[in-house]
Scaffold this motif. Structure first.
Motif, PDB file in Angstrom:
ATOM      1  N   HIS A  60       0.828  -1.213   0.000  1.00 21.17           N
ATOM      2  CA  HIS A  60       0.000   0.000   0.000  1.00 21.17           C
ATOM      3  C   HIS A  60       0.861   1.262   0.000  1.00 21.17           C
ATOM      4  CE1 HIS A  60      -4.392  -0.948   0.718  1.00 21.17           C
ATOM      5  NE2 HIS A  60      -3.832  -2.111   0.449  1.00 21.17           N
ATOM      6  N   ALA A  64       0.713   3.942  -2.991  1.00 25.83           N
ATOM      7  CA  ALA A  64       0.395   5.337  -2.666  1.00 25.83           C
ATOM      8  C   ALA A  64       1.461   6.276  -3.236  1.00 25.83           C
ATOM      9  CB  ALA A  64       0.280   5.519  -1.155  1.00 25.83           C
ATOM     10  N   LEU A  79      -5.002   5.970   0.003  1.00 24.05           N
ATOM     11  CA  LEU A  79      -4.178   4.806   0.321  1.00 24.05           C
ATOM     12  C   LEU A  79      -3.301   5.066   1.543  1.00 24.05           C
ATOM     13  CD1 LEU A  79      -3.114   3.458  -3.156  1.00 24.05           C
ATOM     14  CD2 LEU A  79      -4.205   2.163  -1.343  1.00 24.05           C
TER      15      LEU A  79
END
Length: 87
Positions: A60, A64, A79
């Motif tokens: 993640h 991001a 995110l």
């Protein structure tokens, strides 16, 4: 770095880590967030237990930053906020 079991891991030899984890770090440090995500996703899919959540957090974070670098600020921020829960 603290390992998942709370043990100190700073002096852990590189050969004790999964090569995919280390490859993802190299891509991440080179700002190639998409490739870091790809490598870590493969590792995440093959993992289980608490370490699986750790890899999900790394993925993640990489996604991001990839979206942020492409100017997709809204998605990157979303995110980032969800990733904080994984970390």
């Amino acid at each position: 770095m603290i390992g998942l079991n709370g043990q100190e891991k700073m002096n852990e030899p590189a050969e004790n880590y999964d090569p995919r984890y280390l490859a993802g770090i190299l891509f991440f440090n080179e700002h190639d967030y998409f490739e870091a995500h790809e490598v870590w996703e493969d590792l995440w899919m093959a993992s289980s237990g608490p370490v699986r959540q750790f890899y999900k957090a790394l993925i993640h974070a990489a996604v991001a930053l990839h979206r942020f670098s492409n100017g997709n600020l809204r998605s990157a921020l979303k995110l980032f906020h969800s990733d904080r829960n994984y970390m």
